[in-house]
Scaffold this motif. Structure first.
Motif, PDB file in Angstrom:
ATOM      1  N   ARG A   1     107.992  78.381  59.252  1.00 13.97           N
ATOM      2  CA  ARG A   1     107.591  78.734  57.893  1.00 13.97           C
ATOM      3  C   ARG A   1     108.729  79.425  57.140  1.00 13.97           C
ATOM      4  O   ARG A   1     108.936  79.187  55.945  1.00 13.97           O
ATOM      5  CB  ARG A   1     106.357  79.632  57.937  1.00 13.97           C
TER       6      ARG A   1
ATOM      7  N   ARG B   1     111.296  76.899  55.864  1.00 14.28           N
ATOM      8  CA  ARG B   1     110.847  76.201  54.655  1.00 14.28           C
ATOM      9  C   ARG B   1     110.930  77.112  53.431  1.00 14.28           C
ATOM     10  O   ARG B   1     111.354  76.688  52.349  1.00 14.28           O
ATOM     11  CB  ARG B   1     109.416  75.703  54.852  1.00 14.28           C
TER      12      ARG B   1
ATOM     13  N   ASN C   1      99.855  83.381  58.052  1.00 14.08           N
ATOM     14  CA  ASN C   1     100.287  82.183  58.779  1.00 14.08           C
ATOM     15  C   ASN C   1      99.472  80.948  58.401  1.00 14.08           C
ATOM     16  O   ASN C   1      99.805  79.832  58.818  1.00 14.08           O
ATOM     17  CB  ASN C   1     100.268  82.397  60.295  1.00 14.08           C
TER      18      ASN C   1
ATOM     19  N   TRP D   1     105.261  84.338  51.223  1.00 12.07           N
ATOM     20  CA  TRP D   1     106.480  83.710  51.725  1.00 12.07           C
ATOM     21  C   TRP D   1     107.624  83.741  50.710  1.00 12.07           C
ATOM     22  O   TRP D   1     108.785  83.947  51.115  1.00 12.07           O
ATOM     23  CB  TRP D   1     106.181  82.286  52.196  1.00 12.07           C
TER      24      TRP D   1
END
Length: 391
Positions: free
Chosen positions: A29, A32, A175, A374
């Motif tokens: 993750r 990305r 997550n 994120w």
């Protein structure tokens, strides 16, 4: 940088697949998210072949370093947790083989509860660590790093106490994010489970492991079903992981299913195994309450906790000693004692009987988790890398 090209980063991590290891999932993750932030990040696994002897780990480190060198990175970033490397000490020697002159960053996903060798007294470890030569948990990684990243205040405090260094605090993010159409799929999932309208559904989410407290949650079900006879528990997550190899995972699953039978609640417990993000999101929408009764408490380093809050699900948790950030936030219902099914019963009864409380927790949970995203994680890493390179 002078030529305006993206910063290149080699993200070194353990051999676990993302569906069987939380750190590897985090790395996938993070890579990305960094790409979207303009950083060229490549995940590089440290993967021993055919066994886990020290010699095979040493060979795996060599292969990972050679792959990292081929990337010609500006920064090497090692993701560390003892369980991610199956408690091998060899990855702690990675700095001896990494390219000189390339800044090293280490993120500590687990810290404060392991030492290798374990027999060395704490005062001696303190002398060694204050000297900046060796770390009881990470070997050369922390001493050789230009920056040490922690995901929560508790780990930051341990790093300061042991090394005198100030770590960089970069919180993690959920997550599993709220997926399009997941609310509708959640209603469909409730129908698949055969839940009557208004029947309460509890959910646990995350890798299943003895330290997650599921035994105590199952033990609480008979008492909860006295007042909610149609109550169900959905256990969302796989058993096999880096921390629980396949044979141990199968034995533990058998132990939990046997426990449910002994307590007469086998019909009320559904184990889903590992699910893709879309199904996890649907399950969280389907749930009335998420319960995370970890035996050592759960804090903000848990992506599963953040996912539950991001989905607006009222969440009940045990908390670690000294965890003020979460317990004082009003974003969760706190189970006052760990390893205590009676406390789980008391907390969940209060939640299930009070829709106003559930609604308030849902609202505060979403507000709390808004700071954990994120894009923010990626921006903090990008700024950290840029600062190291300028320095």
């Amino acid at each position: 940088m002078a030529d305006e090209r993206p910063i290149r980063v080699a993200l070194l991590h353990g051999p676990g697949r993302p569906d069987a290891d939380g750190v590897s999932d985090y790395v996938a993750r993070l890579a990305r998210a960094l790409a979207e932030a303009g950083v060229d990040a490549t995940a590089v696994g440290v993967c021993p072949d055919g066994g886990t002897s020290p010699a095979r780990w040493w060979a795996a480190c060599g292969r990972a370093v050679r792959q990292a060198r081929r990337l010609r990175p500006d920064v090497v970033h090692v993701q560390f947790a003892p369980s991610a490397y199956r408690f091998s000490r060899v990855p702690g020697l990675l700095p001896l083989r990494l390219p000189r002159g390339v800044p090293l960053v280490t993120t500590l996903h687990e810290y404060g509860a392991w030492a290798a060798p374990g027999w060395l007294p704490g005062p001696l470890w303190s002398i060694v660590e204050r000297g900046g030569r060796w770390c009881r948990e990470t070997g050369r990684l922390v001493p050789a790093s230009g920056a040490v990243v922690v995901t929560n205040p508790a780990h930051a405090a341990v790093v300061r106490a042991r090394t005198g260094r100030e770590p960089v605090h970069v919180p993690i993010a959920p997550n599993v994010t709220d997926q399009p159409g997941a609310a509708t799929e959640g209603l469909r999932l409730r129908a698949e489970l055969g839940l009557a309208e208004g029947a309460p559904l509890l959910a646990f989410f995350g890798f299943v492991h003895p330290v997650k407290g599921l035994r105590h949650l199952i033990e609480a079900l008979p008492e909860l079903r006295r007042t909610h006879p149609d109550l169900r528990l959905l256990v969302v997550g796989g058993f096999t992981s880096q921390a629980l190899p396949e044979a141990e995972a199968a034995a533990y699953r058998g132990e939990l299913t046997g426990l449910a039978r002994r307590y007469g609640v086998a019909d009320a417990v559904t184990f889903t195994g590992h699910l893709p993000a879309e199904r996890v999101s649907a399950a969280l929408h389907a749930a009335d309450v998420v319960v995370l009764p970890f035996t050592a408490g759960v804090g903000t380093k848990s992506g599963a906790l953040l996912a539950a809050l991001a989905h607006g699900v009222p969440t009940a948790v045990t908390v670690p000693d000294g965890e003020d950030e979460l317990s004082g936030s009003g974003a969760v219902a706190v189970i006052r004692a760990r390893r205590d099914s009676a406390e789980i019963v008391a907390t969940l009864r209060r939640l299930l009987s009070d829709p106003v409380l559930r609604r308030r927790l849902a609202e505060r949970g979403r507000a709390f988790v808004a700071a954990y995203s994120w894009p923010r994680v990626a921006a903090a890493h990008r700024d950290l890398y840029a600062g190291l390179l300028r320095g």
